[in-house]
Design an enzyme around this catalytic site. Sequence first.
Site, PDB file in Angstrom:
ATOM      1  N   LYS A 140      65.388  37.177  23.268  1.00  0.00           N
ATOM      2  CA  LYS A 140      66.784  36.834  23.531  1.00  0.00           C
ATOM      3  C   LYS A 140      67.640  37.349  22.390  1.00  0.00           C
ATOM      4  O   LYS A 140      67.144  37.412  21.272  1.00  0.00           O
ATOM      5  CB  LYS A 140      66.973  35.325  23.723  1.00  0.00           C
TER       6      LYS A 140
ATOM      7  N   ASP B 190      74.266  34.170  18.210  1.00  0.00           N
ATOM      8  CA  ASP B 190      72.808  34.400  18.269  1.00  0.00           C
ATOM      9  C   ASP B 190      72.094  33.059  18.461  1.00  0.00           C
ATOM     10  O   ASP B 190      71.316  32.919  19.403  1.00  0.00           O
ATOM     11  CB  ASP B 190      72.320  35.145  17.015  1.00  0.00           C
TER      12      ASP B 190
ATOM     13  N   SER C 198      56.728  49.580  14.814  1.00  0.00           N
ATOM     14  CA  SER C 198      57.719  49.066  13.868  1.00  0.00           C
ATOM     15  C   SER C 198      57.819  50.072  12.740  1.00  0.00           C
ATOM     16  O   SER C 198      56.805  50.628  12.311  1.00  0.00           O
ATOM     17  CB  SER C 198      57.232  47.703  13.347  1.00  0.00           C
ATOM     18  N   ARG C 199      59.063  50.286  12.268  1.00  0.00           N
ATOM     19  CA  ARG C 199      59.256  51.341  11.267  1.00  0.00           C
ATOM     20  C   ARG C 199      58.664  50.980   9.921  1.00  0.00           C
ATOM     21  O   ARG C 199      58.210  51.837   9.178  1.00  0.00           O
ATOM     22  CB  ARG C 199      60.758  51.627  11.097  1.00  0.00           C
TER      23      ARG C 199
ATOM     24  N   ILE D  53      60.723  36.771  13.919  1.00  0.00           N
ATOM     25  CA  ILE D  53      60.303  36.011  15.104  1.00  0.00           C
ATOM     26  C   ILE D  53      58.909  36.425  15.572  1.00  0.00           C
ATOM     27  O   ILE D  53      58.157  35.607  16.106  1.00  0.00           O
ATOM     28  CB  ILE D  53      61.354  36.120  16.247  1.00  0.00           C
TER      29      ILE D  53
END
Length: 312
Positions: A94, A172, A40-41, A18
Amino acid sequence: MPTSNVPIKIGIVGVGKIVRDQHLPALAKNPDFRLVATASRNATVEGVQGFGTIEEMLDGVKELDAVSLCQPPQVRYCAARLAIEAGKHVFLEKPPGATVSEVEDLKALAEEKGVSLFASWHSRYAPAVETARAFLAANPPKSVQIIWKEDVRRWHPGQEWIWKAGGFGVFDPGINALSIATHILPKPFFVTSAVLDFPENRQAPIAARIAFGNADGPAVIMDLDWLQTGPQSWDIIAETGKGRMVLSAGGAKLALDGRSVHEEPEAEYPRLYRRFAEIIRVGVSDADVAPLRHVADAFMLGERKVVEAFLD
Ligand code: NAP
């Protein structure tokens, strides 16, 4: 609080689908924001300072004003708490959390710290939603059908988190429908019965049928399915005294008695970021938990059916 002509310096956490599809293009076109860092990993964004964790990002870029949290819901609360405690405004993808109570906790913390918390229900910003809301306010529905059927393999390939506890499964996408319905239906409603289909190898449902009602309002029936191939259905159909209203394409199209009255390409994320900038400038939060509460109620009241295993 940033003044209106100074861009809000923002960091993104959880660079995945996203973020690449929507957040980066929306931020690139919005002069209210400047993307200055990511956490972010396994991923970075070209030209933007990247960190492996939110702790490192908050420590490394003290001038950040805001963060967008785009990781799976199961891990969002801890990150949100860290960001709010560091005095940052927070945009929650969300669903805003894995439970209702954790979002309520964040709302209280944001208030205490004087920062803005945004539960970003993107489907509420679909182009025909406000027209549908105005129509239903003038023409209360007698019955409502929500049909949200899509192909999980197409939209969520390889997303293991979505099948785990707290990943929501078919809710979701289903919570997007509920974010619209709770916004456009003139009266509140609540779950009266539900059946949730759980694949035998998964912790989250692949399909669900939910009935909602209220003391004197319309019956709302919701049908969620994650195995729909071919055309995808993201429709809310309301029968009213002025005929049938069909809000389709996830809120992008509206027809009244078969006549198209609204059709616009989707521009949800540009609108979302305009709203986030607005609440930051004004100094308020916008964090409605109504859609999340309905999902929690469906899990609480719903019958569980075990169905065939789902293999990605
Ligand atoms: P995604 O592609 O899986 O990306 C999420 C990213 O979060 C991952 O790439 C991962 O990046 C990071 N992450 C941090 N902790 C994680 C963990 N424990 N497990 C897995 N990933 C973790 O998911 P997405 O589709 O972008 O969805 C993210 C959120 O946006 C969800 O809440 C979803 O409901 C919402 N959303 C998605 C869409 C859509 O169309 N996909 C639309 C609207 C909203 P690192 O490995 O680099 O840390």
